[in-house]
Design an enzyme around this catalytic site. Structure first.
Site, mmCIF file in Angstrom:
data_model
loop_
_atom_site.group_PDB
_atom_site.id
_atom_site.type_symbol
_atom_site.label_atom_id
_atom_site.label_comp_id
_atom_site.label_asym_id
_atom_site.label_seq_id
_atom_site.Cartn_x
_atom_site.Cartn_y
_atom_site.Cartn_z
ATOM 1 N N ARG A 82 0.819 -1.212 0.000
ATOM 2 C CA ARG A 82 0.000 0.000 0.000
ATOM 3 C C ARG A 82 0.852 1.261 0.000
ATOM 4 O O ARG A 82 0.376 2.346 -0.318
ATOM 5 C CB ARG A 82 -0.952 -0.030 1.208
ATOM 6 C CG ARG A 82 -1.982 1.087 1.204
ATOM 7 C CD ARG A 82 -3.254 0.717 1.987
ATOM 8 N NE ARG A 82 -2.983 0.141 3.272
ATOM 9 C CZ ARG A 82 -2.767 0.847 4.392
ATOM 10 N NH1 ARG A 82 -2.756 2.159 4.345
ATOM 11 N NH2 ARG A 82 -2.546 0.233 5.539
ATOM 12 N N TYR A 136 -15.437 15.211 -17.797
ATOM 13 C CA TYR A 136 -15.971 13.849 -17.731
ATOM 14 C C TYR A 136 -17.127 13.824 -16.725
ATOM 15 O O TYR A 136 -17.055 14.447 -15.658
ATOM 16 C CB TYR A 136 -14.860 12.898 -17.332
ATOM 17 C CG TYR A 136 -15.321 11.520 -16.947
ATOM 18 C CD1 TYR A 136 -16.122 10.765 -17.799
ATOM 19 C CD2 TYR A 136 -14.950 10.950 -15.736
ATOM 20 C CE1 TYR A 136 -16.542 9.501 -17.444
ATOM 21 C CE2 TYR A 136 -15.357 9.684 -15.373
ATOM 22 C CZ TYR A 136 -16.165 8.962 -16.221
ATOM 23 O OH TYR A 136 -16.581 7.714 -15.859
ATOM 24 N N ASP A 201 -6.991 17.669 -17.137
ATOM 25 C CA ASP A 201 -7.287 16.294 -17.533
ATOM 26 C C ASP A 201 -6.903 16.176 -18.998
ATOM 27 O O ASP A 201 -7.561 16.732 -19.884
ATOM 28 C CB ASP A 201 -8.769 15.990 -17.322
ATOM 29 C CG ASP A 201 -9.106 14.524 -17.595
ATOM 30 O OD1 ASP A 201 -8.397 13.883 -18.392
ATOM 31 O OD2 ASP A 201 -10.099 14.029 -17.017
ATOM 32 N N LYS A 226 -7.569 4.479 -20.436
ATOM 33 C CA LYS A 226 -7.819 4.791 -21.840
ATOM 34 C C LYS A 226 -6.559 4.571 -22.695
ATOM 35 O O LYS A 226 -6.116 3.449 -22.834
ATOM 36 C CB LYS A 226 -8.324 6.216 -21.970
ATOM 37 C CG LYS A 226 -9.560 6.633 -21.178
ATOM 38 C CD LYS A 226 -10.482 5.626 -20.656
ATOM 39 C CE LYS A 226 -11.773 6.203 -20.115
ATOM 40 N NZ LYS A 226 -11.880 6.175 -18.653
#
Length: 406
Positions: A82, A136, A201, A226
Protein backbone atom coordinates in the site's frame (compact mmCIF):
# COMPACT_ATOMS: atom_id res chain seq x y z
CA UNK A 1 -20.14 24.58 -45.17
CA UNK A 2 -20.47 25.63 -41.54
CA UNK A 3 -16.91 26.13 -40.26
CA UNK A 4 -17.87 24.40 -37.03
CA UNK A 5 -18.34 21.22 -39.08
CA UNK A 6 -14.97 21.37 -40.79
CA UNK A 7 -12.45 19.20 -38.94
CA UNK A 8 -8.74 19.56 -39.31
CA UNK A 9 -6.17 16.84 -39.77
CA UNK A 10 -3.72 16.01 -36.98
CA UNK A 11 -1.12 18.79 -36.94
CA UNK A 12 2.05 18.18 -38.90
CA UNK A 13 4.15 19.82 -36.21
CA UNK A 14 3.30 17.40 -33.38
CA UNK A 15 6.44 17.35 -31.33
CA UNK A 16 8.42 14.17 -31.61
CA UNK A 17 10.77 14.81 -28.73
CA UNK A 18 10.19 14.20 -25.06
CA UNK A 19 11.27 16.83 -22.51
CA UNK A 20 14.65 15.10 -22.16
CA UNK A 21 17.23 14.53 -24.84
CA UNK A 22 15.55 11.47 -26.34
CA UNK A 23 12.70 11.43 -28.83
CA UNK A 24 9.24 10.74 -27.49
CA UNK A 25 9.01 7.37 -29.26
CA UNK A 26 12.32 6.35 -27.68
CA UNK A 27 11.25 7.44 -24.21
CA UNK A 28 7.97 5.56 -24.59
CA UNK A 29 9.90 2.35 -25.21
CA UNK A 30 12.74 2.79 -22.71
CA UNK A 31 11.61 5.02 -19.83
CA UNK A 32 11.13 3.02 -16.66
CA UNK A 33 13.19 0.18 -18.10
CA UNK A 34 16.66 1.76 -18.19
CA UNK A 35 18.02 -0.56 -15.50
CA UNK A 36 16.87 -3.85 -17.01
CA UNK A 37 19.93 -4.68 -19.11
CA UNK A 38 22.22 -4.20 -16.10
CA UNK A 39 20.12 -6.80 -14.27
CA UNK A 40 20.31 -9.23 -17.16
CA UNK A 41 16.63 -8.70 -17.96
CA UNK A 42 14.79 -7.71 -21.10
CA UNK A 43 11.16 -7.57 -19.99
CA UNK A 44 10.34 -5.76 -16.74
CA UNK A 45 9.49 -8.09 -13.85
CA UNK A 46 6.13 -8.12 -12.11
CA UNK A 47 6.48 -7.85 -8.33
CA UNK A 48 3.27 -9.21 -6.79
CA UNK A 49 4.41 -9.10 -3.17
CA UNK A 50 2.15 -7.35 -0.70
CA UNK A 51 4.79 -7.24 2.03
CA UNK A 52 8.56 -7.45 2.25
CA UNK A 53 10.81 -8.95 4.97
CA UNK A 54 13.08 -6.74 7.04
CA UNK A 55 15.23 -7.63 10.05
CA UNK A 56 16.00 -3.98 10.80
CA UNK A 57 12.90 -2.72 12.57
CA UNK A 58 14.67 0.47 13.67
CA UNK A 59 15.51 1.22 10.07
CA UNK A 60 11.93 0.50 9.06
CA UNK A 61 10.68 2.94 11.69
CA UNK A 62 12.98 5.66 10.36
CA UNK A 63 11.82 5.10 6.79
CA UNK A 64 8.16 5.19 7.77
CA UNK A 65 8.76 8.41 9.73
CA UNK A 66 10.39 9.93 6.66
CA UNK A 67 7.44 8.93 4.49
CA UNK A 68 4.98 10.39 6.99
CA UNK A 69 6.87 13.68 6.92
CA UNK A 70 7.24 14.20 3.16
CA UNK A 71 5.60 11.34 1.26
CA UNK A 72 8.88 10.64 -0.51
CA UNK A 73 9.49 7.13 -1.79
CA UNK A 74 11.38 5.26 0.95
CA UNK A 75 15.01 4.50 0.21
CA UNK A 76 16.00 0.86 0.14
CA UNK A 77 13.80 -2.19 -0.35
CA UNK A 78 10.00 -1.93 -0.44
CA UNK A 79 8.02 -1.96 2.81
CA UNK A 80 4.38 -2.74 2.06
CA UNK A 81 2.23 -2.88 -1.07
CA UNK A 82 0.00 0.00 0.00
CA UNK A 83 3.01 2.26 0.35
CA UNK A 84 4.57 1.47 -3.01
CA UNK A 85 5.40 -1.24 -5.51
CA UNK A 86 8.45 -1.58 -7.81
CA UNK A 87 6.43 -2.51 -10.90
CA UNK A 88 4.03 0.38 -10.46
CA UNK A 89 6.98 2.68 -9.83
CA UNK A 90 8.38 1.82 -13.26
CA UNK A 91 5.17 3.01 -14.89
CA UNK A 92 5.16 6.18 -12.79
CA UNK A 93 8.74 6.95 -13.78
CA UNK A 94 7.97 6.43 -17.46
CA UNK A 95 4.83 8.57 -17.46
CA UNK A 96 6.61 11.40 -15.67
CA UNK A 97 9.33 11.31 -18.30
CA UNK A 98 6.78 11.50 -21.11
CA UNK A 99 4.90 14.38 -19.46
CA UNK A 100 8.04 16.28 -18.49
CA UNK A 101 7.28 16.37 -14.76
CA UNK A 102 9.37 15.46 -11.73
CA UNK A 103 7.08 12.63 -10.65
CA UNK A 104 3.85 10.75 -11.23
CA UNK A 105 1.60 8.89 -8.81
CA UNK A 106 -0.62 6.04 -9.99
CA UNK A 107 -4.00 5.04 -8.57
CA UNK A 108 -6.62 2.34 -8.98
CA UNK A 109 -8.68 4.51 -11.37
CA UNK A 110 -8.86 7.99 -12.82
CA UNK A 111 -11.54 8.93 -10.29
CA UNK A 112 -9.33 7.70 -7.43
CA UNK A 113 -6.58 9.94 -8.79
CA UNK A 114 -8.85 13.00 -8.95
CA UNK A 115 -10.23 12.25 -5.48
CA UNK A 116 -6.71 12.13 -4.08
CA UNK A 117 -5.92 15.57 -5.54
CA UNK A 118 -9.08 17.03 -3.98
CA UNK A 119 -8.26 15.44 -0.63
CA UNK A 120 -4.74 16.88 -0.68
CA UNK A 121 -6.08 20.40 -1.15
CA UNK A 122 -8.92 19.91 1.33
CA UNK A 123 -6.42 18.78 3.97
CA UNK A 124 -4.85 22.24 3.63
CA UNK A 125 -8.21 23.99 4.15
CA UNK A 126 -8.56 24.74 0.43
CA UNK A 127 -11.89 23.17 -0.45
CA UNK A 128 -13.02 25.57 -3.18
CA UNK A 129 -12.56 24.44 -6.78
CA UNK A 130 -12.95 26.46 -9.96
CA UNK A 131 -13.83 24.27 -12.94
CA UNK A 132 -14.66 24.63 -16.61
CA UNK A 133 -17.31 22.50 -18.27
CA UNK A 134 -17.50 20.12 -19.91
CA UNK A 135 -15.63 17.61 -17.80
CA UNK A 136 -15.97 13.85 -17.73
CA UNK A 137 -19.42 13.17 -16.25
CA UNK A 138 -18.23 11.50 -13.05
CA UNK A 139 -15.69 14.27 -12.44
CA UNK A 140 -18.51 16.79 -12.83
CA UNK A 141 -20.68 14.83 -10.41
CA UNK A 142 -17.91 14.45 -7.82
CA UNK A 143 -17.47 18.23 -7.74
CA UNK A 144 -21.13 19.23 -8.00
CA UNK A 145 -22.32 16.83 -5.30
CA UNK A 146 -19.55 17.88 -2.90
CA UNK A 147 -18.94 14.23 -2.07
CA UNK A 148 -15.47 15.04 -0.69
CA UNK A 149 -16.51 18.28 0.97
CA UNK A 150 -15.48 20.46 -1.95
CA UNK A 151 -17.36 23.49 -3.23
CA UNK A 152 -17.24 24.22 -6.96
CA UNK A 153 -17.66 27.36 -9.03
CA UNK A 154 -18.33 26.61 -12.68
CA UNK A 155 -17.10 29.18 -15.16
CA UNK A 156 -15.75 29.59 -18.66
CA UNK A 157 -12.01 30.04 -19.23
CA UNK A 158 -12.33 33.84 -19.38
CA UNK A 159 -13.93 33.89 -15.93
CA UNK A 160 -11.34 31.86 -14.04
CA UNK A 161 -9.43 34.79 -12.52
CA UNK A 162 -12.63 36.41 -11.21
CA UNK A 163 -13.83 33.11 -9.72
CA UNK A 164 -10.75 32.61 -7.53
CA UNK A 165 -11.13 33.00 -3.76
CA UNK A 166 -8.71 32.89 -0.84
CA UNK A 167 -9.80 29.29 -0.18
CA UNK A 168 -9.53 28.16 -3.83
CA UNK A 169 -7.34 25.11 -3.89
CA UNK A 170 -7.57 24.01 -7.48
CA UNK A 171 -8.60 24.97 -11.00
CA UNK A 172 -9.71 22.07 -13.22
CA UNK A 173 -10.02 21.97 -17.00
CA UNK A 174 -10.20 19.12 -19.47
CA UNK A 175 -8.73 19.73 -22.92
CA UNK A 176 -9.78 18.32 -25.31
CA UNK A 177 -12.92 17.98 -23.22
CA UNK A 178 -15.12 14.94 -22.81
CA UNK A 179 -17.30 14.56 -24.87
CA UNK A 180 -17.43 17.74 -27.02
CA UNK A 181 -13.66 17.88 -27.65
CA UNK A 182 -13.64 21.59 -26.78
CA UNK A 183 -10.13 22.95 -26.25
CA UNK A 184 -8.81 25.70 -24.02
CA UNK A 185 -5.67 27.81 -24.23
CA UNK A 186 -3.72 26.08 -21.49
CA UNK A 187 -1.08 28.78 -21.19
CA UNK A 188 -3.71 31.50 -20.81
CA UNK A 189 -5.63 29.44 -18.27
CA UNK A 190 -2.48 28.76 -16.26
CA UNK A 191 -1.73 32.49 -16.21
CA UNK A 192 -5.26 33.23 -14.98
CA UNK A 193 -4.80 30.75 -12.12
CA UNK A 194 -2.00 32.75 -10.53
CA UNK A 195 -0.63 30.73 -7.62
CA UNK A 196 -3.56 28.29 -7.59
CA UNK A 197 -2.57 24.90 -9.03
CA UNK A 198 -4.04 24.11 -12.43
CA UNK A 199 -5.09 20.50 -13.04
CA UNK A 200 -5.51 19.52 -16.69
CA UNK A 201 -7.29 16.29 -17.53
CA UNK A 202 -5.28 15.34 -20.61
CA UNK A 203 -6.72 11.86 -21.08
CA UNK A 204 -7.84 12.47 -24.67
CA UNK A 205 -4.59 14.10 -25.79
CA UNK A 206 -1.95 11.94 -24.09
CA UNK A 207 1.63 13.25 -23.97
CA UNK A 208 1.88 12.43 -27.67
CA UNK A 209 -0.30 15.43 -28.60
CA UNK A 210 0.22 17.83 -25.69
CA UNK A 211 2.14 18.17 -22.44
CA UNK A 212 0.23 20.56 -20.17
CA UNK A 213 3.13 21.00 -17.74
CA UNK A 214 4.99 22.84 -20.50
CA UNK A 215 2.14 25.38 -20.54
CA UNK A 216 2.03 26.01 -16.80
CA UNK A 217 -0.18 23.22 -15.44
CA UNK A 218 1.04 21.88 -12.10
CA UNK A 219 -1.02 18.68 -12.30
CA UNK A 220 -1.73 16.47 -15.33
CA UNK A 221 -4.44 13.86 -14.86
CA UNK A 222 -4.96 10.77 -16.98
CA UNK A 223 -7.52 8.06 -16.85
CA UNK A 224 -4.82 5.54 -17.68
CA UNK A 225 -7.59 3.08 -18.47
CA UNK A 226 -7.82 4.79 -21.84
CA UNK A 227 -4.90 5.48 -24.19
CA UNK A 228 -2.04 4.81 -21.79
CA UNK A 229 -3.17 1.20 -21.35
CA UNK A 230 -4.62 1.16 -24.82
CA UNK A 231 -6.20 -2.28 -24.95
CA UNK A 232 -9.32 -2.06 -22.79
CA UNK A 233 -7.98 -4.49 -20.19
CA UNK A 234 -6.67 -2.33 -17.34
CA UNK A 235 -8.30 0.16 -14.94
CA UNK A 236 -6.03 2.91 -13.61
CA UNK A 237 -5.43 6.61 -13.07
CA UNK A 238 -2.30 8.70 -12.73
CA UNK A 239 -1.30 12.25 -11.84
CA UNK A 240 1.93 13.71 -13.21
CA UNK A 241 3.22 16.58 -11.11
CA UNK A 242 6.14 18.03 -9.16
CA UNK A 243 7.75 15.98 -6.39
CA UNK A 244 6.27 18.07 -3.57
CA UNK A 245 2.70 17.43 -4.68
CA UNK A 246 3.54 13.82 -5.48
CA UNK A 247 4.60 13.29 -1.87
CA UNK A 248 1.21 14.47 -0.63
CA UNK A 249 -0.56 12.26 -3.15
CA UNK A 250 1.41 9.23 -1.98
CA UNK A 251 0.37 9.95 1.59
CA UNK A 252 -3.29 10.11 0.60
CA UNK A 253 -2.94 6.94 -1.47
CA UNK A 254 -1.39 5.14 1.49
CA UNK A 255 -4.09 6.34 3.88
CA UNK A 256 -7.08 5.70 1.63
CA UNK A 257 -5.83 2.56 -0.11
CA UNK A 258 -6.47 3.60 -3.71
CA UNK A 259 -3.39 1.74 -4.89
CA UNK A 260 -2.75 0.35 -8.35
CA UNK A 261 -2.29 -3.41 -8.65
CA UNK A 262 1.20 -4.44 -9.86
CA UNK A 263 -0.21 -6.36 -12.82
CA UNK A 264 -2.01 -3.20 -13.93
CA UNK A 265 1.26 -1.28 -13.56
CA UNK A 266 2.97 -3.82 -15.80
CA UNK A 267 0.25 -3.58 -18.45
CA UNK A 268 0.42 0.20 -18.40
CA UNK A 269 4.18 0.22 -18.82
CA UNK A 270 3.77 -2.14 -21.76
CA UNK A 271 1.03 0.10 -23.16
CA UNK A 272 3.28 3.15 -23.09
CA UNK A 273 5.78 1.46 -25.40
CA UNK A 274 3.31 1.60 -28.31
CA UNK A 275 1.50 4.81 -27.28
CA UNK A 276 2.98 7.13 -29.96
CA UNK A 277 2.35 4.61 -32.74
CA UNK A 278 -1.20 3.87 -31.60
CA UNK A 279 -2.20 7.51 -31.09
CA UNK A 280 -0.87 8.64 -34.46
CA UNK A 281 -2.43 5.76 -36.38
CA UNK A 282 -5.81 6.14 -34.68
CA UNK A 283 -5.64 9.91 -35.16
CA UNK A 284 -5.18 9.48 -38.90
CA UNK A 285 -8.28 7.28 -38.99
CA UNK A 286 -10.22 9.78 -36.87
CA UNK A 287 -9.32 12.73 -39.07
CA UNK A 288 -10.49 10.84 -42.16
CA UNK A 289 -13.78 9.84 -40.54
CA UNK A 290 -14.36 13.36 -39.21
CA UNK A 291 -13.99 14.73 -42.72
CA UNK A 292 -16.45 12.24 -44.16
CA UNK A 293 -18.96 12.85 -41.39
CA UNK A 294 -18.69 16.62 -41.87
CA UNK A 295 -19.65 16.23 -45.52
CA UNK A 296 -22.57 13.87 -44.79
CA UNK A 297 -26.08 15.42 -44.84
CA UNK A 298 -27.18 12.94 -42.15
CA UNK A 299 -24.81 14.66 -39.71
CA UNK A 300 -25.64 18.07 -38.28
CA UNK A 301 -22.25 18.91 -36.82
CA UNK A 302 -18.81 17.40 -36.25
CA UNK A 303 -16.44 18.18 -33.39
CA UNK A 304 -12.77 17.41 -33.93
CA UNK A 305 -9.96 19.06 -31.94
CA UNK A 306 -7.37 21.39 -33.41
CA UNK A 307 -4.53 19.26 -32.02
CA UNK A 308 -5.96 16.16 -33.68
CA UNK A 309 -6.39 12.91 -31.82
CA UNK A 310 -8.43 9.75 -32.07
CA UNK A 311 -11.72 11.11 -30.67
CA UNK A 312 -14.57 12.40 -32.84
CA UNK A 313 -17.92 13.73 -31.65
CA UNK A 314 -20.82 14.32 -34.01
CA UNK A 315 -24.45 15.34 -33.80
CA UNK A 316 -26.84 13.46 -36.04
CA UNK A 317 -29.93 14.75 -37.82
CA UNK A 318 -31.88 11.64 -36.85
CA UNK A 319 -32.17 9.56 -33.69
CA UNK A 320 -28.75 8.84 -32.13
CA UNK A 321 -30.09 5.71 -30.46
CA UNK A 322 -30.81 4.23 -33.88
CA UNK A 323 -27.17 4.74 -34.85
CA UNK A 324 -26.00 2.98 -31.69
CA UNK A 325 -28.30 0.04 -32.38
CA UNK A 326 -27.10 -0.41 -35.97
CA UNK A 327 -23.32 -0.59 -35.63
CA UNK A 328 -21.83 -4.02 -36.20
CA UNK A 329 -18.04 -3.60 -36.44
CA UNK A 330 -17.85 -0.66 -34.05
CA UNK A 331 -18.57 -1.61 -30.44
CA UNK A 332 -21.31 0.32 -28.61
CA UNK A 333 -19.68 0.71 -25.21
CA UNK A 334 -18.40 3.22 -22.69
CA UNK A 335 -14.73 4.09 -22.28
CA UNK A 336 -12.29 4.97 -25.04
CA UNK A 337 -8.68 4.75 -26.15
CA UNK A 338 -8.60 1.08 -27.04
CA UNK A 339 -7.23 -0.46 -30.23
CA UNK A 340 -10.80 -1.09 -31.38
CA UNK A 341 -13.39 1.58 -32.16
CA UNK A 342 -16.10 2.37 -29.60
CA UNK A 343 -19.20 4.56 -29.83
CA UNK A 344 -21.53 5.82 -27.12
CA UNK A 345 -24.30 8.34 -26.47
CA UNK A 346 -22.98 10.67 -23.73
CA UNK A 347 -26.39 12.00 -22.67
CA UNK A 348 -27.44 8.43 -21.87
CA UNK A 349 -24.24 7.06 -20.34
CA UNK A 350 -21.01 8.94 -19.59
CA UNK A 351 -22.75 12.25 -18.81
CA UNK A 352 -26.12 10.95 -17.66
CA UNK A 353 -25.19 11.75 -14.07
CA UNK A 354 -24.80 15.46 -14.94
CA UNK A 355 -27.92 17.62 -14.59
CA UNK A 356 -29.63 17.82 -17.99
CA UNK A 357 -29.57 21.62 -18.16
CA UNK A 358 -25.91 21.73 -17.15
CA UNK A 359 -25.13 19.01 -19.65
CA UNK A 360 -26.78 20.82 -22.54
CA UNK A 361 -25.35 24.14 -21.43
CA UNK A 362 -21.88 22.61 -21.78
CA UNK A 363 -22.62 21.63 -25.36
CA UNK A 364 -23.54 18.00 -24.74
CA UNK A 365 -26.66 17.84 -26.87
CA UNK A 366 -29.09 14.93 -26.84
CA UNK A 367 -28.10 14.10 -30.43
CA UNK A 368 -24.35 13.98 -29.76
CA UNK A 369 -22.45 10.73 -30.27
CA UNK A 370 -18.86 10.16 -29.15
CA UNK A 371 -16.60 7.99 -31.27
CA UNK A 372 -13.29 6.59 -30.00
CA UNK A 373 -11.52 5.61 -33.20
CA UNK A 374 -9.29 2.57 -33.17
CA UNK A 375 -6.81 0.90 -35.47
CA UNK A 376 -9.12 -0.91 -37.88
CA UNK A 377 -9.00 -0.16 -41.60
CA UNK A 378 -10.70 3.19 -42.10
CA UNK A 379 -12.79 1.95 -45.02
CA UNK A 380 -14.29 -0.79 -42.86
CA UNK A 381 -15.06 1.75 -40.15
CA UNK A 382 -16.72 4.10 -42.62
CA UNK A 383 -18.80 1.28 -44.10
CA UNK A 384 -20.12 0.50 -40.62
CA UNK A 385 -20.85 4.14 -39.82
CA UNK A 386 -22.49 4.70 -43.19
CA UNK A 387 -24.84 1.78 -42.61
CA UNK A 388 -25.52 2.83 -39.02
CA UNK A 389 -26.46 6.38 -40.01
CA UNK A 390 -29.25 4.90 -42.12
CA UNK A 391 -31.31 6.69 -44.72
CA UNK A 392 -31.16 10.45 -45.02
CA UNK A 393 -33.77 12.14 -42.84
CA UNK A 394 -35.53 15.43 -43.40
CA UNK A 395 -33.51 18.44 -42.38
CA UNK A 396 -34.19 19.75 -38.89
CA UNK A 397 -35.92 23.13 -38.58
CA UNK A 398 -33.56 26.08 -39.02
CA UNK A 399 -34.20 27.40 -35.52
CA UNK A 400 -33.29 24.06 -33.96
CA UNK A 401 -30.19 23.75 -36.15
CA UNK A 402 -28.99 27.20 -35.17
CA UNK A 403 -29.56 26.54 -31.48
CA UNK A 404 -27.44 23.39 -31.67
CA UNK A 405 -24.67 25.26 -33.48
CA UNK A 406 -24.37 27.89 -30.75
Amino acid sequence: MDSARMPTSPPDDVRTTAPGSRALATEAVHAGRDDLARQGLHAPPIDLSTTYPSYDSRGEAARIDAFAATGADPDGPPVYGRLGNPTVARFETALARLEGTEAAVAFASGMAALSAVLLVRASMGLRHVVAVRPLYGCSDHLLTAGLLGSEVTWTDPAGIADALRPDTGLVIVESPANPTLAEVDLRAVAHACGSVPLLVDSTFATPVLQRPAEHGARLVLHSATKYLGGHGDVLAGVVACDEEFAGRLRQVRFATGGVLHPLAGYLLLRGLSTLPVRVRAASANAAELAGRLAADPRVARVHYPRIGGAMVAFEVQGDPHDVISRVRLITPAVSLGSVDTLIQHPASISHRIVDADDRRGAGVSDRLLRLSVGLEDVEDLWADLDAALGEQVAAVPLREALSRAE
